[in-house]
Design a protein around this motif. Sequence first.
Motif, PDB file in Angstrom:
ATOM      1  N   LEU A 273      -7.621 -13.464  44.005  1.00 28.04           N
ATOM      2  CA  LEU A 273      -7.398 -14.910  44.050  1.00 28.04           C
ATOM      3  C   LEU A 273      -7.483 -15.486  42.648  1.00 28.04           C
ATOM      4  CD1 LEU A 273      -9.736 -15.658  47.092  1.00 28.04           C
ATOM      5  CD2 LEU A 273      -7.250 -15.460  47.135  1.00 28.04           C
ATOM      6  N   VAL A 274      -6.537 -16.341  42.311  1.00 26.99           N
ATOM      7  CA  VAL A 274      -6.533 -16.978  40.998  1.00 26.99           C
ATOM      8  C   VAL A 274      -6.326 -18.477  41.183  1.00 26.99           C
ATOM      9  CG1 VAL A 274      -5.435 -17.129  38.743  1.00 26.99           C
ATOM     10  CG2 VAL A 274      -5.608 -14.911  39.907  1.00 26.99           C
ATOM     11  N   GLU A 275      -7.337 -19.254  40.790  1.00 28.74           N
ATOM     12  CA  GLU A 275      -7.252 -20.713  40.902  1.00 28.74           C
ATOM     13  C   GLU A 275      -6.640 -21.309  39.638  1.00 28.74           C
ATOM     14  OE1 GLU A 275     -11.478 -19.865  42.755  1.00 28.74           O
ATOM     15  OE2 GLU A 275     -10.391 -19.249  40.960  1.00 28.74           O
ATOM     16  N   SER A 276      -6.058 -22.470  39.796  1.00 30.17           N
ATOM     17  CA  SER A 276      -5.559 -23.241  38.668  1.00 30.17           C
ATOM     18  C   SER A 276      -5.552 -24.714  39.047  1.00 30.17           C
ATOM     19  CB  SER A 276      -4.150 -22.772  38.266  1.00 30.17           C
ATOM     20  OG  SER A 276      -3.252 -22.943  39.339  1.00 30.17           O
ATOM     21  N   GLY A 277      -5.415 -25.563  38.038  1.00 28.15           N
ATOM     22  CA  GLY A 277      -5.265 -26.984  38.301  1.00 28.15           C
ATOM     23  C   GLY A 277      -6.496 -27.833  38.063  1.00 28.15           C
ATOM     24  N   GLY A 278      -7.598 -27.210  37.697  1.00 31.19           N
ATOM     25  CA  GLY A 278      -8.782 -28.009  37.406  1.00 31.19           C
ATOM     26  C   GLY A 278      -8.619 -28.795  36.117  1.00 31.19           C
ATOM     27  N   GLY A 279      -9.591 -29.641  35.852  1.00 32.86           N
ATOM     28  CA  GLY A 279      -9.535 -30.423  34.623  1.00 32.86           C
ATOM     29  C   GLY A 279     -10.389 -31.654  34.729  1.00 32.86           C
TER      30      GLY A 279
ATOM     31  N   LYS B 135     -14.647 -38.851  42.874  1.00 29.85           N
ATOM     32  CA  LYS B 135     -15.904 -39.482  42.528  1.00 29.85           C
ATOM     33  C   LYS B 135     -16.645 -38.583  41.528  1.00 29.85           C
ATOM     34  CE  LYS B 135     -16.381 -41.221  47.261  1.00 29.85           C
ATOM     35  NZ  LYS B 135     -17.251 -41.253  48.473  1.00 29.85           N
ATOM     36  N   PRO B 136     -17.516 -39.156  40.723  1.00 30.60           N
ATOM     37  CA  PRO B 136     -18.289 -38.324  39.790  1.00 30.60           C
ATOM     38  C   PRO B 136     -19.047 -37.204  40.490  1.00 30.60           C
ATOM     39  CG  PRO B 136     -18.485 -40.619  39.163  1.00 30.60           C
ATOM     40  CD  PRO B 136     -17.739 -40.593  40.470  1.00 30.60           C
ATOM     41  N   GLU B 137     -19.486 -37.446  41.719  1.00 32.10           N
ATOM     42  CA  GLU B 137     -20.217 -36.407  42.445  1.00 32.10           C
ATOM     43  C   GLU B 137     -19.332 -35.257  42.914  1.00 32.10           C
ATOM     44  OE1 GLU B 137     -20.244 -39.713  43.046  1.00 32.10           O
ATOM     45  OE2 GLU B 137     -20.369 -40.137  45.205  1.00 32.10           O
ATOM     46  N   ASP B 138     -18.021 -35.372  42.718  1.00 32.61           N
ATOM     47  CA  ASP B 138     -17.120 -34.247  43.005  1.00 32.61           C
ATOM     48  C   ASP B 138     -17.092 -33.247  41.847  1.00 32.61           C
ATOM     49  OD1 ASP B 138     -14.864 -36.595  44.497  1.00 32.61           O
ATOM     50  OD2 ASP B 138     -16.218 -35.210  45.533  1.00 32.61           O
ATOM     51  N   THR B 139     -17.730 -33.595  40.746  1.00 34.63           N
ATOM     52  CA  THR B 139     -17.766 -32.688  39.595  1.00 34.63           C
ATOM     53  C   THR B 139     -18.453 -31.382  39.955  1.00 34.63           C
ATOM     54  OG1 THR B 139     -17.753 -34.488  37.982  1.00 34.63           O
ATOM     55  CG2 THR B 139     -18.666 -32.386  37.258  1.00 34.63           C
ATOM     56  N   ALA B 140     -17.743 -30.274  39.735  1.00 30.90           N
ATOM     57  CA  ALA B 140     -18.264 -28.957  40.092  1.00 30.90           C
ATOM     58  C   ALA B 140     -17.247 -27.904  39.676  1.00 30.90           C
ATOM     59  CB  ALA B 140     -18.508 -28.858  41.597  1.00 30.90           C
ATOM     60  N   VAL B 141     -17.653 -26.661  39.775  1.00 28.41           N
ATOM     61  CA  VAL B 141     -16.707 -25.551  39.715  1.00 28.41           C
ATOM     62  C   VAL B 141     -16.211 -25.317  41.139  1.00 28.41           C
ATOM     63  CG1 VAL B 141     -16.345 -23.122  39.178  1.00 28.41           C
ATOM     64  CG2 VAL B 141     -17.846 -24.523  37.729  1.00 28.41           C
ATOM     65  N   TYR B 142     -14.913 -25.290  41.285  1.00 27.95           N
ATOM     66  CA  TYR B 142     -14.298 -25.122  42.609  1.00 27.95           C
ATOM     67  C   TYR B 142     -13.784 -23.685  42.747  1.00 27.95           C
ATOM     68  CZ  TYR B 142     -14.560 -30.067  43.691  1.00 27.95           C
ATOM     69  OH  TYR B 142     -15.024 -31.330  43.993  1.00 27.95           O
ATOM     70  N   TYR B 143     -14.121 -23.082  43.876  1.00 37.21           N
ATOM     71  CA  TYR B 143     -13.740 -21.702  44.159  1.00 37.21           C
ATOM     72  C   TYR B 143     -12.884 -21.644  45.416  1.00 37.21           C
ATOM     73  CZ  TYR B 143     -17.729 -20.596  41.123  1.00 37.21           C
ATOM     74  OH  TYR B 143     -18.622 -20.516  40.077  1.00 37.21           O
TER      75      TYR B 143
ATOM     76  N   GLN C   4     -12.171 -16.887  40.575  1.00 39.57           N
ATOM     77  CA  GLN C   4     -13.082 -16.987  39.438  1.00 39.57           C
ATOM     78  C   GLN C   4     -13.626 -18.407  39.257  1.00 39.57           C
ATOM     79  OE1 GLN C   4      -9.842 -17.126  39.194  1.00 39.57           O
ATOM     80  NE2 GLN C   4      -9.392 -18.794  37.743  1.00 39.57           N
ATOM     81  N   GLY C   5     -13.016 -19.355  39.914  1.00 38.21           N
ATOM     82  CA  GLY C   5     -13.461 -20.737  39.830  1.00 38.21           C
ATOM     83  C   GLY C   5     -12.693 -21.533  38.801  1.00 38.21           C
ATOM     84  N   THR C   6     -12.577 -22.821  39.060  1.00 41.77           N
ATOM     85  CA  THR C   6     -11.931 -23.731  38.115  1.00 41.77           C
ATOM     86  C   THR C   6     -12.770 -25.005  38.034  1.00 41.77           C
ATOM     87  OG1 THR C   6      -9.842 -24.822  37.512  1.00 41.77           O
ATOM     88  CG2 THR C   6     -10.390 -24.765  39.854  1.00 41.77           C
ATOM     89  N   GLN C   7     -12.985 -25.478  36.829  1.00 39.59           N
ATOM     90  CA  GLN C   7     -13.856 -26.627  36.613  1.00 39.59           C
ATOM     91  C   GLN C   7     -13.128 -27.927  36.919  1.00 39.59           C
ATOM     92  OE1 GLN C   7     -17.253 -26.765  35.433  1.00 39.59           O
ATOM     93  NE2 GLN C   7     -17.008 -28.915  36.040  1.00 39.59           N
ATOM     94  N   VAL C   8     -13.793 -28.779  37.675  1.00 37.52           N
ATOM     95  CA  VAL C   8     -13.317 -30.140  37.927  1.00 37.52           C
ATOM     96  C   VAL C   8     -14.402 -31.092  37.433  1.00 37.52           C
ATOM     97  CG1 VAL C   8     -12.796 -31.850  39.699  1.00 37.52           C
ATOM     98  CG2 VAL C   8     -11.856 -29.529  39.872  1.00 37.52           C
ATOM     99  N   THR C   9     -14.026 -31.984  36.557  1.00 35.85           N
ATOM    100  CA  THR C   9     -14.958 -32.967  36.009  1.00 35.85           C
ATOM    101  C   THR C   9     -14.403 -34.357  36.243  1.00 35.85           C
ATOM    102  OG1 THR C   9     -15.657 -31.403  34.299  1.00 35.85           O
ATOM    103  CG2 THR C   9     -16.206 -33.726  33.965  1.00 35.85           C
ATOM    104  N   VAL C  10     -15.210 -35.194  36.873  1.00 36.75           N
ATOM    105  CA  VAL C  10     -14.789 -36.560  37.175  1.00 36.75           C
ATOM    106  C   VAL C  10     -15.690 -37.510  36.396  1.00 36.75           C
ATOM    107  CG1 VAL C  10     -14.341 -38.260  38.957  1.00 36.75           C
ATOM    108  CG2 VAL C  10     -14.069 -35.821  39.457  1.00 36.75           C
TER     109      VAL C  10
END
Length: 124
Positions: A4-10, A87-95, A116-122
Motif C-alpha cells: 500500500l502506498v499513500e499520497s495526497g497528504g499535506g 479541523k486542527p484536531e484532524d492533524t495526524a499521520v494517516y494510514y 507507510q503513512g502520510t502526514q496531514v496538518t491542519v
Amino acid sequence: QVQLVESGGGLAQAGGSLRLSCAASGRPFSSYAMGWFRQAPGKEREFVVAISWSGSNTYYPDSVKGRFTISRDNAKNTVYLQMNSLKPEDTAVYYCAASIYTVAGITSSEYAYWGQGTQVTVSS
C-alpha cells in the motif's frame, strides 16, 4: 501480500480540504475491505473510516461523519479519502490498511497490511 502506498497528504487550513489516495498492489484489490486510520503525536492510532470490498458499505465514526468520504475504484486498485471541513484536531499521520475480511471493520486487528503513512496538518 498487499503493498500500500499513500499520497495526497499535506498542509491545509481549518475549513479546507484534502484528498488522500492509497494505491494497492499484490492480492486482487476487490477481495478485501479497506480502511483509513490516523495517529496524532502522543495518541493511540484511531479508526477513521472503512469501506467494504465492493464499496457498497462504509462506516464512519461521529468524529468524521459528514466531513470525510471514503471511496474506492477497484479498476484502479485505489482507495480515496476526501476530507472536507478540516479541523486542527484532524492533524495526524494517516494510514491506509487492507483488511483480512471483505466487510468493513473498525478495529486495527482486522487489518493485516498497512501503508507507510502520510502526514496531514491542519492549521487554525
